[in-house]
Design a protein around this motif. Structure first.
Motif, PDB file in Angstrom:
ATOM      1  N   LEU A  75       0.828  -1.200   0.000  1.00 28.62           N
ATOM      2  CA  LEU A  75       0.000   0.000   0.000  1.00 28.62           C
ATOM      3  C   LEU A  75       0.862   1.250   0.000  1.00 28.62           C
ATOM      4  O   LEU A  75       0.543   2.243  -0.655  1.00 28.62           O
ATOM      5  CB  LEU A  75      -0.933  -0.003   1.214  1.00 28.62           C
ATOM      6  CG  LEU A  75      -2.082  -0.994   1.142  1.00 28.62           C
ATOM      7  CD1 LEU A  75      -2.720  -1.177   2.508  1.00 28.62           C
ATOM      8  CD2 LEU A  75      -3.132  -0.525   0.149  1.00 28.62           C
ATOM      9  N   ARG A  76       1.909   1.185   0.774  1.00 29.30           N
ATOM     10  CA  ARG A  76       2.752   2.376   0.852  1.00 29.30           C
ATOM     11  C   ARG A  76       3.517   2.602  -0.441  1.00 29.30           C
ATOM     12  O   ARG A  76       3.716   3.742  -0.851  1.00 29.30           O
ATOM     13  CB  ARG A  76       3.747   2.223   2.005  1.00 29.30           C
ATOM     14  CG  ARG A  76       3.104   2.442   3.334  1.00 29.30           C
ATOM     15  CD  ARG A  76       4.051   2.130   4.469  1.00 29.30           C
ATOM     16  NE  ARG A  76       3.361   2.240   5.734  1.00 29.30           N
ATOM     17  CZ  ARG A  76       3.637   1.498   6.798  1.00 29.30           C
ATOM     18  NH1 ARG A  76       4.578   0.596   6.746  1.00 29.30           N
ATOM     19  NH2 ARG A  76       2.966   1.662   7.919  1.00 29.30           N
ATOM     20  N   ASP A  77       3.913   1.511  -1.035  1.00 30.76           N
ATOM     21  CA  ASP A  77       4.682   1.683  -2.264  1.00 30.76           C
ATOM     22  C   ASP A  77       3.815   2.132  -3.422  1.00 30.76           C
ATOM     23  O   ASP A  77       4.305   2.732  -4.376  1.00 30.76           O
ATOM     24  CB  ASP A  77       5.364   0.349  -2.629  1.00 30.76           C
ATOM     25  CG  ASP A  77       6.487   0.022  -1.659  1.00 30.76           C
ATOM     26  OD1 ASP A  77       6.945  -1.122  -1.667  1.00 30.76           O
ATOM     27  OD2 ASP A  77       6.885   0.928  -0.898  1.00 30.76           O
ATOM     28  N   ASN A  78       2.592   1.789  -3.347  1.00 30.91           N
ATOM     29  CA  ASN A  78       1.697   2.205  -4.427  1.00 30.91           C
ATOM     30  C   ASN A  78       0.562   2.989  -3.820  1.00 30.91           C
ATOM     31  O   ASN A  78      -0.534   2.479  -3.626  1.00 30.91           O
ATOM     32  CB  ASN A  78       1.071   0.971  -5.113  1.00 30.91           C
ATOM     33  CG  ASN A  78       2.130   0.013  -5.594  1.00 30.91           C
ATOM     34  OD1 ASN A  78       2.807   0.290  -6.567  1.00 30.91           O
ATOM     35  ND2 ASN A  78       2.275  -1.111  -4.929  1.00 30.91           N
ATOM     36  N   ARG A  79       0.849   4.179  -3.508  1.00 30.87           N
ATOM     37  CA  ARG A  79      -0.133   4.968  -2.777  1.00 30.87           C
ATOM     38  C   ARG A  79      -1.491   5.006  -3.423  1.00 30.87           C
ATOM     39  O   ARG A  79      -2.503   4.939  -2.772  1.00 30.87           O
ATOM     40  CB  ARG A  79       0.369   6.401  -2.632  1.00 30.87           C
ATOM     41  CG  ARG A  79       1.413   6.520  -1.585  1.00 30.87           C
ATOM     42  CD  ARG A  79       0.823   7.070  -0.313  1.00 30.87           C
ATOM     43  NE  ARG A  79       1.633   6.709   0.833  1.00 30.87           N
ATOM     44  CZ  ARG A  79       1.297   6.929   2.075  1.00 30.87           C
ATOM     45  NH1 ARG A  79       0.180   7.506   2.344  1.00 30.87           N
ATOM     46  NH2 ARG A  79       2.092   6.581   3.068  1.00 30.87           N
ATOM     47  N   ASN A  80      -1.499   5.137  -4.676  1.00 29.80           N
ATOM     48  CA  ASN A  80      -2.816   5.212  -5.301  1.00 29.80           C
ATOM     49  C   ASN A  80      -3.122   3.961  -6.082  1.00 29.80           C
ATOM     50  O   ASN A  80      -3.895   3.982  -7.022  1.00 29.80           O
ATOM     51  CB  ASN A  80      -2.867   6.420  -6.237  1.00 29.80           C
ATOM     52  CG  ASN A  80      -2.997   7.678  -5.435  1.00 29.80           C
ATOM     53  OD1 ASN A  80      -3.733   7.717  -4.459  1.00 29.80           O
ATOM     54  ND2 ASN A  80      -2.257   8.688  -5.813  1.00 29.80           N
ATOM     55  N   GLY A  81      -2.477   2.896  -5.698  1.00 27.92           N
ATOM     56  CA  GLY A  81      -2.644   1.687  -6.485  1.00 27.92           C
ATOM     57  C   GLY A  81      -3.821   0.817  -6.116  1.00 27.92           C
ATOM     58  O   GLY A  81      -4.110  -0.149  -6.800  1.00 27.92           O
ATOM     59  N   TYR A  82      -4.463   1.151  -5.013  1.00 31.47           N
ATOM     60  CA  TYR A  82      -5.570   0.300  -4.576  1.00 31.47           C
ATOM     61  C   TYR A  82      -6.778   1.140  -4.212  1.00 31.47           C
ATOM     62  O   TYR A  82      -6.654   2.257  -3.760  1.00 31.47           O
ATOM     63  CB  TYR A  82      -5.138  -0.548  -3.368  1.00 31.47           C
ATOM     64  CG  TYR A  82      -3.951  -1.404  -3.670  1.00 31.47           C
ATOM     65  CD1 TYR A  82      -2.677  -0.984  -3.324  1.00 31.47           C
ATOM     66  CD2 TYR A  82      -4.105  -2.607  -4.359  1.00 31.47           C
ATOM     67  CE1 TYR A  82      -1.580  -1.756  -3.634  1.00 31.47           C
ATOM     68  CE2 TYR A  82      -3.004  -3.380  -4.664  1.00 31.47           C
ATOM     69  CZ  TYR A  82      -1.747  -2.956  -4.310  1.00 31.47           C
ATOM     70  OH  TYR A  82      -0.654  -3.717  -4.616  1.00 31.47           O
ATOM     71  N   VAL A  88      -4.128   1.567   7.785  1.00 36.21           N
ATOM     72  CA  VAL A  88      -4.548   1.880   6.433  1.00 36.21           C
ATOM     73  C   VAL A  88      -5.454   3.102   6.435  1.00 36.21           C
ATOM     74  O   VAL A  88      -5.337   3.980   5.590  1.00 36.21           O
ATOM     75  CB  VAL A  88      -5.273   0.670   5.797  1.00 36.21           C
ATOM     76  CG1 VAL A  88      -5.863   1.047   4.450  1.00 36.21           C
ATOM     77  CG2 VAL A  88      -4.317  -0.481   5.643  1.00 36.21           C
ATOM     78  N   GLY A  89      -6.319   3.115   7.398  1.00 35.95           N
ATOM     79  CA  GLY A  89      -7.222   4.253   7.467  1.00 35.95           C
ATOM     80  C   GLY A  89      -6.477   5.562   7.649  1.00 35.95           C
ATOM     81  O   GLY A  89      -6.770   6.569   7.003  1.00 35.95           O
ATOM     82  N   LEU A  90      -5.490   5.524   8.511  1.00 34.40           N
ATOM     83  CA  LEU A  90      -4.770   6.756   8.793  1.00 34.40           C
ATOM     84  C   LEU A  90      -3.821   7.141   7.683  1.00 34.40           C
ATOM     85  O   LEU A  90      -3.712   8.296   7.310  1.00 34.40           O
ATOM     86  CB  LEU A  90      -3.960   6.585  10.076  1.00 34.40           C
ATOM     87  CG  LEU A  90      -4.750   6.730  11.368  1.00 34.40           C
ATOM     88  CD1 LEU A  90      -3.893   6.345  12.553  1.00 34.40           C
ATOM     89  CD2 LEU A  90      -5.219   8.162  11.519  1.00 34.40           C
ATOM     90  N   GLU A  91      -3.135   6.148   7.199  1.00 37.13           N
ATOM     91  CA  GLU A  91      -2.107   6.489   6.219  1.00 37.13           C
ATOM     92  C   GLU A  91      -2.646   6.665   4.818  1.00 37.13           C
ATOM     93  O   GLU A  91      -2.207   7.527   4.079  1.00 37.13           O
ATOM     94  CB  GLU A  91      -1.058   5.382   6.176  1.00 37.13           C
ATOM     95  CG  GLU A  91      -0.117   5.384   7.352  1.00 37.13           C
ATOM     96  CD  GLU A  91       0.983   4.328   7.163  1.00 37.13           C
ATOM     97  OE1 GLU A  91       1.516   4.236   6.039  1.00 37.13           O
ATOM     98  OE2 GLU A  91       1.275   3.610   8.113  1.00 37.13           O
ATOM     99  N   MET A  92      -3.508   5.760   4.464  1.00 33.81           N
ATOM    100  CA  MET A  92      -3.937   5.822   3.070  1.00 33.81           C
ATOM    101  C   MET A  92      -5.385   6.219   2.901  1.00 33.81           C
ATOM    102  O   MET A  92      -5.810   6.453   1.791  1.00 33.81           O
ATOM    103  CB  MET A  92      -3.751   4.454   2.406  1.00 33.81           C
ATOM    104  CG  MET A  92      -2.309   4.058   2.284  1.00 33.81           C
ATOM    105  SD  MET A  92      -2.009   2.705   3.393  1.00 33.81           S
ATOM    106  CE  MET A  92      -0.256   2.831   3.581  1.00 33.81           C
ATOM    107  N   ASP A  93      -6.085   6.184   3.959  1.00 33.95           N
ATOM    108  CA  ASP A  93      -7.480   6.566   3.884  1.00 33.95           C
ATOM    109  C   ASP A  93      -8.251   5.748   2.859  1.00 33.95           C
ATOM    110  O   ASP A  93      -9.001   6.268   2.047  1.00 33.95           O
ATOM    111  CB  ASP A  93      -7.582   8.052   3.521  1.00 33.95           C
ATOM    112  CG  ASP A  93      -8.996   8.537   3.707  1.00 33.95           C
ATOM    113  OD1 ASP A  93      -9.396   9.458   2.980  1.00 33.95           O
ATOM    114  OD2 ASP A  93      -9.718   7.986   4.550  1.00 33.95           O
ATOM    115  N   LEU A  94      -8.043   4.471   2.906  1.00 36.33           N
ATOM    116  CA  LEU A  94      -8.776   3.592   1.989  1.00 36.33           C
ATOM    117  C   LEU A  94      -9.875   2.889   2.763  1.00 36.33           C
ATOM    118  O   LEU A  94      -9.740   2.646   3.953  1.00 36.33           O
ATOM    119  CB  LEU A  94      -7.841   2.511   1.436  1.00 36.33           C
ATOM    120  CG  LEU A  94      -6.818   2.922   0.386  1.00 36.33           C
ATOM    121  CD1 LEU A  94      -5.947   1.741   0.042  1.00 36.33           C
ATOM    122  CD2 LEU A  94      -7.516   3.426  -0.870  1.00 36.33           C
TER     123      LEU A  94
END
Lengths: 151, 643
Positions: free
Chosen positions: B75-82, B103-109
């Motif tokens: 997820l971190r390597d592909n920030r907008n990949g998912y 995930v919620g905090l970092e990527m907000d997915l």
């Protein structure tokens, strides 16, 4: 054996598995997922299940064999087994796991050992049944027939 | 199924067939949700394979992995990949809920949890941790067909999704929430959630604004530390209860940031605070009016959650600048906030002891200073970030001795608090370093407060000794020893001893070394703490600022009753509970202390005989922390707390 016969055997056998609770609707879901692009999907998944289950059963045996039984670990293993067996539709194995977990909660070693036996038993049974099923399928295919859908 | 409901995607009726994939907006591509990028995490290979196949059958783009860490890395390597993550709850390397939060905090997915476990509390955990859905294994393909709705919701109405706990899958038997038939922000799962009403409002606003944005996916906003600090600052400014996305957005004034981004972030933040406040709840009691001034004006030290920095500042304890810095620091890390608040609160509570006559051994300026400080503390927001605390500490230097005392106490309190909150916040904030900082702050705050409470002569040092009451507050349970001194002190003094004693005690106590150093600096006996804890002196040395919040915190025990509270209340709305409790605690403690005095507790500080409780605590702490005997830096000599 001719195809028709094979197919009939197949159907009967499959129906009995469902009837006797070895398999449940989830297994049908697996079958539905199989398609031309993934003709061996069911076998593939079931094989994964066998592999994983055997490992879990070994872990469980070892864990319950300890002087100081780590019930958390036992519970985690059973939980996992419950999850995977339910995912492929191995109903009786799943039910045995549910009972097993209850005894884990009670920290009852003896009952747990009994449950483990029961789970192993059910596992071997369903493994046997599924292998028979797959064999039948192969035979049908080898004989040029198509595998009948069983509802 | 009415997918076309504009922004409001009616949860129900999600079509299970692949037909009408249309999601609310018009502009949505008909292909959606095909191609939805799903990351599925499960340590069970069987399930993983099955899920993968099912998702592929739904025409999603699937990535599977069997370890949470790998998932995070991906997820971190592909920030907008998912677009969405599906994760199992029980995994060997990392708890699924933890992953969910990250995930919620970092990527907000959007994250969907799943498990064979359908027990209510586990499902509830999923809800409180922010999962957008919870699937019970065995997962059926129908359940997966609708997961795209979570992506839509998040994209358009981020906050909305959180309100709904249920997923779109109709057939899943395990729906734990009642399906929302229509837009209802008040998700069934969140009944009683205070967010709901807010959400409602937001929702309405949102709808108007958002109307049909045809973009299905909004560019994700990365909540960097600075951005988050701004966010927190804005929220604090508005007051946690009044903070609405619109206003926050305005205050933040960040170009490109939408109300939805803020709303969704706010939701997460609130979830976080709620979780954190669970820990500090008991402390809340102390908070109020704990603050020193004889009238416990502080009372309302913000609740722990609230890191009421402002409150502190308000009390005048913290110079304006420091407040600002503190605030900034506090804002920096939401997670840390809670922790900080605790300490802060404590301090205040300490002070509120005033009535108890916290008398700090230190008479000198500290005394005077303390009074002033106390008032400051009042306003100290609990949200101080470690940095803030540090700055606070620094700024509090002016407070002089009192600060020290306070700080030591505070630091202790902080540490305690921090420790306490730490688990909750999971935030780095509490890490040791921070802790020290934070504690620093608290102590200063505390000190300030103390000062207020302490009659000028009270501060032990200056001969107030007699009157110095050991910190009234009994150190929070964490540091049992802490308790002692505070208490003992109070015994002596009519009530004010508290802060003082506690300070010293607290600092020494520095729970588990959290604030140890801080405490030392603060604790230095000179602070006016009668506490002769050697530890204190060491601790105090650090910096005046070292608020011994820790101590404070610890002393509080949290449970004290509100007697102290009144004073705390400070400007901030939620003075750390801790503080309040503390105050009440202190009050009680004072009485108790008396009886507790132990004979020179192992605390090395024999200097302060009176500080027994503290001494004991101190020694105990010291021992724990390996601080070693307290030097006589504290100069407690003069402090004869005769507990």
């Amino acid at each position: 054996m001719e195809v028709g016969q094979l197919q009939r055997s197949f159907v009967e056998f499959t129906e009995s598995l469902f009837r006797e609770g070895f398999l449940d609707a989830q297994f049908c879901q697996l079958q539905q997922l199989q398609d031309e692009n993934n003709p061996d999907f069911v076998i593939e998944v079931v094989s994964l299940f066998f592999e994983d289950s055997e490992k879990l059963l070994n872990d469980l045996t070892r864990a319950l064999d300890q002087q100081d039984v780590d019930f958390k670990k036992v519970d985690a293993c059973v939980h996992q087994l419950k999850g995977s067996s339910s995912s492929i539709g191995a109903e009786r194995v799943k039910n045995a796991c549910i009972a097993f977990r209850n005894f884990c909660d009670e920290l009852n070693i003896d009952a747990c050992l009994r449950c483990l036996q029961h789970v192993k038993q059910e596992y071997l049974l369903v493994k046997n049944k599924l292998e028979t099923l797959f064999r039948l399928e192969q035979q049908i295919l080898a004989a040029g027939g198509a595998i009948p859908m069983v509802e | 199924m009415n997918l076309g409901g504009g922004q409001l995607v009616k949860s129900m009726a999600v079509p299970s067939s692949s037909a009408s994939w249309k999601s609310g907006g018009d502009g949505v591509s008909d292909q959606f949700p095909a191609g939805l990028r799903v990351l599925v995490v499960d340590d069970d290979p069987t399930c993983l394979r099955i899920l993968e196949k099912m998702l592929k059958n739904c025409l999603y783009e699937v990535t599977k992995c069997n370890r949470a860490e790998i998932a995070l890395k991906l997820l971190r390597d592909n920030r907008n990949g998912y677009d969405i993550v599906i994760s199992d709850v029980h995994m060997p390397d990392m708890d699924g809920f933890k992953l969910l939060e990250q995930v919620g905090l970092e990527m907000d997915l959007p994250v969907i949890m799943m498990s064979a476990d359908d027990s209510k509390n586990v499902v509830m955990k999923g809800v409180t941790h922010g999962a957008c859905d919870y699937l019970i294994k065995p997962v059926r393909i129908e359940a997966l067909k609708n997961i795209w709705q979570h992506v839509v919701r998040k994209g358009k109405h981020e906050w909305k999704e959180k309100d709904y706990e249920q997923s779109g899958s109709v057939e899943d038997g395990e729906r734990q929430q009642k399906p929302n038939e229509d837009v209802d922000y008040s998700s069934s799962a969140n009944e009683g959630n205070w967010k709901n009403s807010k959400k409602r409002k937001d929702d309405e606003e949102d709808q108007e604004e958002k109307d049909d944005s045809s973009t299905l996916k909004k560019p994700r906003v990365v909540w960097s530390v600075e951005l988050h600090q701004q966010f927190v600052a804005a929220v604090n400014q508005l007051g946690i209860d009044k903070a609405v996305p619109k206003k926050i957005l305005e205050l933040m004034n960040v170009p490109g940031l939408t109300r939805e981004n803020v709303a969704s972030h706010l939701q997460k933040y609130r979830l976080y605070l709620r979780r954190v406040s669970g820990v500090s709840q008991h402390q809340n009691g102390l908070n109020n009016s704990f603050m020193g001034t004889p009238d416990a004006t502080f009372g309302s030290m913000s609740s722990i959650n609230g890191l009421d920095f402002q409150a502190l500042a308000a009390t005048g304890q913290i110079p304006a600048q420091s407040l600002a810095s503190l605030q900034a620091a506090a804002i920096g890390r939401p997670t840390s906030k809670p922790t900080i608040s605790m300490p802060v609160v404590d301090q205040r509570n300490l002070f509120s002891f005033e009535p108890h006559k916290l008398r700090f051994g230190e008479g000198q300026q500290q005394l005077n200073g303390s009074t002033k400080q106390i008032s400051l503390l009042h306003g100290i927001p609990t949200n101080m970030e470690p940095k803030q605390l540090a700055s606070l500490n620094q700024s509090a230097q002016t407070f002089g001795g009192i600060n020290m005392q306070v700080s030591s106490q505070a630091s202790q309190g902080n540490t305690l608090l921090m420790q306490m909150t730490q688990p909750m916040s999971r935030a780095p904030m509490l890490n040791e370093n921070n802790a020290s900082q934070i504690s620093r702050l608290p102590s200063s705050v505390g000190q300030a407060i103390l000062s207020n409470g302490i009659p000028s002569g009270v501060l032990g040092r200056n001969g107030i000794v007699d009157s110095v009451r050991g910190p009234v507050y009994t150190p929070v349970s964490q540091t049992s020893s802490l308790v002692d001194f505070s208490v003992s002190n109070s015994a002596e003094l009519p009530g004010s001893t508290f802060p003082h004693a506690s300070n010293s005690g607290i600092s020494s106590l520095t729970p588990k070394g959290m604030m140890q150093e801080e405490v030392n600096s603060e604790g230095k006996g000179s602070r006016g703490f009668p506490s002769s804890y050697d530890i204190f002196s060491e601790l105090q040395q650090h910096k005046t600022q070292d608020w011994g919040l820790q101590n404070v915190g610890s002393t509080f025990d949290g449970t004290q009753h509100s007697s102290i509270q009144g004073s705390l209340e400070g400007g901030r709305n939620n003075p750390p509970n801790f503080g309040q409790q503390f105050s009440s605690y202190m009050v009680d403690n004072s009485l108790r202390i008396k009886s507790e005095r132990h004979p020179d507790a192992n605390c090395q500080t024999n200097l302060f005989p009176q500080l027994f409780g503290q001494d004991d605590l101190m020694s105990a702490l010291l021992k724990q922390e390996g601080i070693g005997s307290v030097e006589s830096d504290f100069g407690f000599d003069g402090y004869a707390l005769d507990l």
